[in-house]
Scaffold this motif. Structure first.
Motif, PDB file in Angstrom:
ATOM      1  N   GLY B  91       0.850  -1.101  -0.097  1.00 34.72           N
ATOM      2  CA  GLY B  91      -0.115  -0.017  -0.091  1.00 34.72           C
ATOM      3  C   GLY B  91       0.784   1.340   0.145  1.00 34.72           C
ATOM      4  N   ALA B  92       2.026   1.271  -0.067  1.00 33.90           N
ATOM      5  CA  ALA B  92       3.122   2.443  -0.475  1.00 33.90           C
ATOM      6  C   ALA B  92       2.654   3.270  -1.451  1.00 33.90           C
ATOM      7  N   ASP B  93       2.729   4.510  -1.091  1.00 32.14           N
ATOM      8  CA  ASP B  93       2.705   5.473  -2.049  1.00 32.14           C
ATOM      9  C   ASP B  93       4.334   5.735  -2.594  1.00 32.14           C
ATOM     10  N   GLN B 220       6.177   3.363  10.615  1.00 32.49           N
ATOM     11  CA  GLN B 220       5.373   4.660  10.096  1.00 32.49           C
ATOM     12  C   GLN B 220       5.746   5.341   9.019  1.00 32.49           C
ATOM     13  N   LYS B 221       7.127   4.909   8.523  1.00 36.66           N
ATOM     14  CA  LYS B 221       7.653   5.520   7.222  1.00 36.66           C
ATOM     15  C   LYS B 221       7.200   4.710   5.923  1.00 36.66           C
ATOM     16  N   ILE B 222       6.694   3.324   6.131  1.00 37.26           N
ATOM     17  CA  ILE B 222       6.532   2.543   5.078  1.00 37.26           C
ATOM     18  C   ILE B 222       5.277   1.999   4.902  1.00 37.26           C
ATOM     19  N   GLY B 223       4.923   1.472   3.807  1.00 42.29           N
ATOM     20  CA  GLY B 223       3.664   0.908   3.566  1.00 42.29           C
ATOM     21  C   GLY B 223       2.333   1.782   3.579  1.00 42.29           C
ATOM     22  N   LEU B 224       1.401   1.400   3.915  1.00 43.18           N
ATOM     23  CA  LEU B 224       0.233   2.303   3.969  1.00 43.18           C
ATOM     24  C   LEU B 224       0.317   3.397   5.071  1.00 43.18           C
ATOM     25  N   LYS B 225       0.926   2.946   6.291  1.00 41.51           N
ATOM     26  CA  LYS B 225       1.040   3.720   7.148  1.00 41.51           C
ATOM     27  C   LYS B 225       1.952   5.028   6.940  1.00 41.51           C
ATOM     28  N   GLY B 226       2.871   4.857   6.065  1.00 42.18           N
ATOM     29  CA  GLY B 226       4.046   5.805   5.625  1.00 42.18           C
ATOM     30  C   GLY B 226       3.599   6.471   4.430  1.00 42.18           C
ATOM     31  N   SER B 227       2.253   6.437   4.013  1.00 42.13           N
ATOM     32  CA  SER B 227       1.824   6.982   2.984  1.00 42.13           C
ATOM     33  C   SER B 227       0.839   7.857   3.080  1.00 42.13           C
ATOM     34  N   THR B 229      -0.014  10.041   0.479  1.00 41.12           N
ATOM     35  CA  THR B 229      -1.238  10.182  -0.425  1.00 41.12           C
ATOM     36  C   THR B 229      -2.323   9.088  -0.556  1.00 41.12           C
ATOM     37  N   TRP B 230      -3.451   9.379  -0.837  1.00 37.16           N
ATOM     38  CA  TRP B 230      -4.543   8.428  -0.796  1.00 37.16           C
ATOM     39  C   TRP B 230      -5.108   8.823  -2.226  1.00 37.16           C
ATOM     40  N   VAL B 231      -5.379   7.588  -2.703  1.00 35.17           N
ATOM     41  CA  VAL B 231      -6.230   7.459  -4.139  1.00 35.17           C
ATOM     42  C   VAL B 231      -7.724   7.560  -3.893  1.00 35.17           C
TER      43      VAL B 231
END
Ligand SMILES: Cc1cc2nc3c(=O)[nH]c(=O)nc-3n(C[C@H](O)[C@H](O)[C@H](O)COP(=O)(O)OP(=O)(O)OC[C@H]3O[C@@H](n4cnc5c(N)ncnc54)[C@H](O)[C@@H]3O)c2cc1C
Ligand code: SF4
Ligand code: SF4
Lengths: 657, 271
Positions: B91-93, B220-227, B229-231
């Motif tokens: 889920g990373a941006d 907190q800096k990776i994956g969904l949590k670290g992203s 931006t949301w689509v």
């Protein structure tokens, strides 16, 4: 000096040794090749050998073939005289004259006539080479040297007999004149007193010519005297329309870049070439001025083998590379890519040399081991591997051609035939019309058929002929798996390339399908009354039919498309100059469809011009590649009035109106 | 010296359709390919290897099946192939992606060899942001040279690179000290075709997988949590309906002239 065993015997032994050593040195190299089973079906092999080696069936198929037939059979007959000559030279008491008259006299007559015929044939061959050689490079000193040796042998044979006759009297003379008519004529050319001189001169001339011939034979193209007969015996009994599989395991070598990676039969082929040049005279690449020459490829393999033999035997790297070096013994990359795999060379070769598979083996090395190929092919290879079609179109578009039709998916319980549409029939806008015509004809005839739709994949023909066996192997396995899973047994193809690949190549994967080309099916449907023809198809005007290599030469389907056209139009199509098994390729086979033609005249143009000589209004084809090649060629010569139609389209005009 | 090529597995977008109801990508049955720009980045890394004898590592962040992408890289001749795969990377941006990739490059730098060059594609064909390369460069403090269409000069020992950048209507030759991050365009080179012996070796080779236990990044800096931006929505814009002008069959010349005029009017033809 009369025949003298003390002089002749050591000369004979020395010559025999040189002959045997020469033969051994060369022929033993055949064992450097890889194993291949050519010992199956011995009965059929003997039959082939009798028909083609001794019967010279293919040799006779071309002008001057009869000349070779005469020389060949004279040689066989004169073997008796020559063996007697050598034995007599060592053991003077051995002589044919010991035979009873009932055998001796007819034999003498036979030898006399055979010698005359051979002499005449040799003279014809020499004159032909002077005036109009089979191909320019055939006018070699070697050829004239050998021809004169044979000539001397024959003249000396007459000289020996004439000298004997000149000493005869009364009854013996009458008998000699009856049973040795030619020698008797020679006997009248000198005074009886000169008989002894003529005898010893002729005898020694014969001796030297014979021994020289023996010593020279293994080092010349005349080696084929010894190898052509076994080569016919070991020929591929099935049509050479495919290439052997490769095993993909770590540590294996792929294709051929060293002669010893060829099979022993390939190496025997190279020693069997008679350098007659028939292959190059039918090769579309050679004819249109490309660097490829199938005769030269076979010759280069031989030269390379001889030059590298000592290194190969020691397991060292060869000095002359088989691919890409200058000069004899090496095949240029450009030649290797020039082949359309049309099979014309193999159809023409009198001794069944298989040139095309040898070229594909070289391509395999370039593609698989070197990744070196014309840059146009990069996209093709990637598209084939990634999307299973040559253009790289999304597989989901495979069914667009039938979006306006009601086409059912193949289901083994309810459908009899799988209609394998093929990439051209599915994606190429012109060829989609052929698919539609086929679908409508099948429905009209009440055939039970279905398609694989989005699950259909490319058969892999182009990648296999281009030497990308690795990708072909993946594609073939996938297809075989799909066919097995779906329970496919009977397949209709409208593309001769799909036809041949499904029918012949997939057999190597244990899949036996009943594959029928659409021209054959349409012919059967008309014959059996399933397709009713309500009249003659429209304004096609004068028609010619072009044979596709993969339908005709590679699979012997010649009549079906012609019969379809005859049925649909009421008249047989006209023939193009070169037709049926002599037909000239359109230029698209062997993956050449996807490549540029950088040198010489374009192959399709050459063929289009040949077809136009018959002044056709419609050129009929039975192959999607031919269709494209002809349409392109016609545009180039601005013959816009001439139409190109697939046989199915012609049939549709007649049956669907 | 080590060169790192960042390659991403992407769906073959020519085959991707958008579900008209849910507005999401229909990914079922769509084959994956190596992001086309990345094949050029990888090729350039391999060419530098051929020229200078340096080593090449290919790294890719993605789900376990992205291993196929790295096997392709192995078949082409890379020395190290590393898959960065962990549920927590998902889920990373672009920000989170750059965090993971730059951490992996740092680790390669300390464990394998000094990294001199990082090569990325100009952009991906699925995300299309063109942000990850620059994101990596800024995190690692590397020089960033985007849109490279030619490496003019490369001096490993002098630690200097000179490249040509392909800009709108012009080229720019830029020199920068190493280490540097390059994003590349397709004109850079023609990717090589894999040789069969290498393919077979690659099929047997194992791709190293680094998860977050290896990289030890702050979740907190990776994956969904670290992203950040949301689509919010994906949709296919309606295509404006075209208009058929002229008649190419009866008047090809006139039609061609009309077309040229229109293109000239819109300044779409070079004069
Ligand atoms: C609209 C949208 C929706 C998305 N939805 C999801 C989602 O639901 N789930 C999800 O997991 N992701 C999703 N993503 C993917 C993700 O946000 C980005 O794809 C990812 O961060 C990389 O950005 P990019 O593809 O734009 O790469 P770019 O910045 O365009 O890539 C430039 C270069 O960076 C390198 N690079 C980029 N990504 C990688 C990688 N993963 N490994 C190695 N090298 C790389 C390549 O060399 C590439 O050519 C979505 C992206 C977008 C734009
Ligand atoms: S297969 Fe055809 S193109 Fe190839 S060498 Fe033989 S004749 Fe020439
Ligand atoms: S390969 Fe066959 S056809 Fe060609 S020159 Fe040799 S013998 Fe003749």
């Amino acid at each position: 000096m009369t025949p003298n065993p003390t002089i002749f015997t050591p000369l004979l032994i020395a010559s025999l040794a040189v002959f045997a050593w020469g033969c051994w040195k060369r022929l033993s190299l055949i064992s450097l090749g890889k194993p291949e089973n050519r010992f199956d079906n011995i009965g059929a092999r003997v039959g082939e050998m009798l028909m083609y080696a001794f019967g010279q069936k293919r040799v006779l198929a071309k002008p001057f073939g009869i000349n070779h037939f005469i020389i060949f059979w004279s040689f066989i007959i004169l073997l008796v005289a020559n063996i007697e000559f050598m034995l007599h030279g060592v053991f003077p008491w051995i002589s044919l004259t010991k035979l009873p008259d009932g055998i001796l006299l007819p034999l003498l007559l036979l030898l006399d006539i055979a010698s005359l015929l051979a002499l005449a044939a040799v003279a014809v061959a020499a004159v032909r080479r002077l005036i109009s050689p089979p191909y320019p490079e055939a006018r070699t000193i070697e050829a004239f040297f050998i021809l004169s040796l044979i000539g001397i042998l024959m003249l000396a044979y007459f000289g020996i007999n004439a000298a004997k006759i000149s000493r005869m009297q009364d009854g013996a003379l009458v008998i000699a004149r009856t049973w040795m008519p030619v020698s008797s004529v020679f006997a009248g050319m000198f005074a009886p007193a000169a008989g002894a001189t003529v005898y010893s001169l002729s005898w020694w001339a014969h001796a030297f010519a014979l021994l020289a011939f023996m010593c020279y034979l293994p080092h010349s193209k005349h080696m084929h005297i010894l190898t052509a007969i076994p080569n016919c015996f070991f020929r591929r009994l099935e049509k050479p329309n495919t290439v052997p599989r490769e095993e993909f395991a770590v540590g294996n070598e792929f294709g051929v870049s060293r002669v010893d990676q060829y099979s022993w039969k390939d190496l025997l082929d190279s020693f069997s070439c008679t350098e007659c040049g028939r292959c190059q005279k039918v090769c579309p690449a050679s004819i249109t001025g490309k660097p490829l020459n199938p005769r030269a490829v076979v010759h280069d393999i031989k030269v390379n083998l001889l030059e590298n033999a000592s290194m190969l035997k020691k397991g060292e790297q060869p000095g002359i590379p088989l691919i890409g070096a200058q000069g004899e013994g090496s095949v240029s990359e450009e030649s290797i890519w020039g082949c359309t795999t049309c099979g014309a060379c193999m159809e023409a070769c009198p001794v069944f040399i298989e040139q095309m598979p040898k070229i594909i083996q070289l391509r395999r090395n370039l593609v698989e081991s070197e990744a070196s190929f014309p840059e146009e092919l990069l996209n093709l290879f990637e598209n084939m591997e990634g999307r299973s079609n040559p253009w790289g179109i999304a597989p989901s578009e495979r069914t667009k051609w039938c979006s306006q039709l009601d086409v059912k998916p193949f289901d083994k319980n309810t459908t009899e035939y799988l209609f394998y549409v093929g990439c051209a029939g599915s994606f190429d806008s012109r060829n989609k019309h052929v698919s539609v015509a086929m679908a409508q004809l099948l429905d009209r005839a009440g055939v039970s058929w279905g398609i694989l739709g989005k699950d259909e994949k490319c058969c892999g023909d182009s990648v296999r002929r281009l030497g990308n066996e690795y990708v072909f192997d993946k594609m073939a396995r996938e297809n075989v798996e799909i066919f097995r899973e779906r329970g496919v047994r009977k397949v209709i193809t409208q593309c001769p390339h799909c036809f041949s690949t499904l029918k012949n190549d997939y057999r190597q994967y244990g899949l036996e399908l009943e594959v029928i080309h659409h021209s054959e099916l349409l012919r059967n449907l008309v014959q059996d009354g399933y397709l009713k023809l309500n009249g003659i198809s429209g304004d096609l005007g004068a028609m010619v039919f072009h044979d596709s290599c993969y339908l005709g030469r590679h699979n012997d389907v010649y009549d079906a498309p012609r019969e379809v056209l005859q049925a649909a139009t009421g008249t047989a199509p006209k023939e193009i100059g070169r037709n049926r098994n002599n037909a000239f390729c359109c230029g698209a086979g062997g993956g050449r469809m996807w490549m540029e033609e950088h040198s010489g005249e374009r192959i399709n143009l050459t063929r289009v011009k040949e077809a136009l000589e018959e002044k056709p209004d419609t050129i009929c084809v039975a192959c999607p590649y031919c269709l494209t090649m002809f349409e392109d060629g016609l545009k180039d010569v601005n013959a816009d009035g001439v139409k190109v139609l697939d046989v199915a389209e012609v049939m549709a005009e007649a049956a669907l109106r | 010296m080590l060169i790192v090529a960042c390659i991403k597995q992407v769906p073959d977008t020519t085959q991707v359709q958008i579900d008209p109801v849910t507005n999401t990508l229909i990914r079922d049955g769509i084959p994956f390919i190596v992001n086309p720009y990345d094949t050029h980045a990888l090729e350039e890394a391999l060419r530098l290897k051929d020229r200078f004898g340096c080593r090449v590592a290919a790294i890719s962040m993605g789900p376990p099946n992205a291993e196929a992408t790295l096997k392709k890289a192995l078949a082409l001749g890379v020395d190290h192939a590393i898959l960065l795969s962990d549920r927590v990377f998902g889920g990373a941006d672009t920000l989170a992606t750059s965090n993971v990739l730059s951490a992996a490059i740092r680790k390669l730098h300390s464990d394998v060899d000094e990294v001199g060059l990082v090569l990325c594609g100009k952009q991906t064909i699925d995300g299309d942001t063109a942000q990850v390369g620059p994101g990596i460069a800024s995190r690692l403090g590397y020089q960033q040279l985007t849109l490279v269409d030619r490496i003019v000069d490369m001096n490993f020992s002098g630690k200097i690179i000179r490249v040509s950048r392909k800009l709108e209507g012009r080229h720019e030759i830029v020199e920068a000290p190493l280490p540097a991050m390059l994003t590349v365009v397709r004109e850079l080179n023609r990717p090589r075709y894999p040789k069969v012996p290498m393919r077979l070796a690659a099929a047997d080779a194992t791709v190293e997988v680094w998860n977050n236990q290896v990289l030890k990044l702050d979740e907190q800096k990776i994956g969904l949590k670290g992203s950040p931006t949301w689509v919010s929505k994906i949709f296919s814009p309606d295509r404006a309906v075209g208009e058929i002008l002229g008649d190419g069959n009866s008047d090809p010349e006139g039609t061609a002239e009309m077309l040229i005029e229109k293109l000239l009017a819109k300044d779409m033809l070079p004069i």
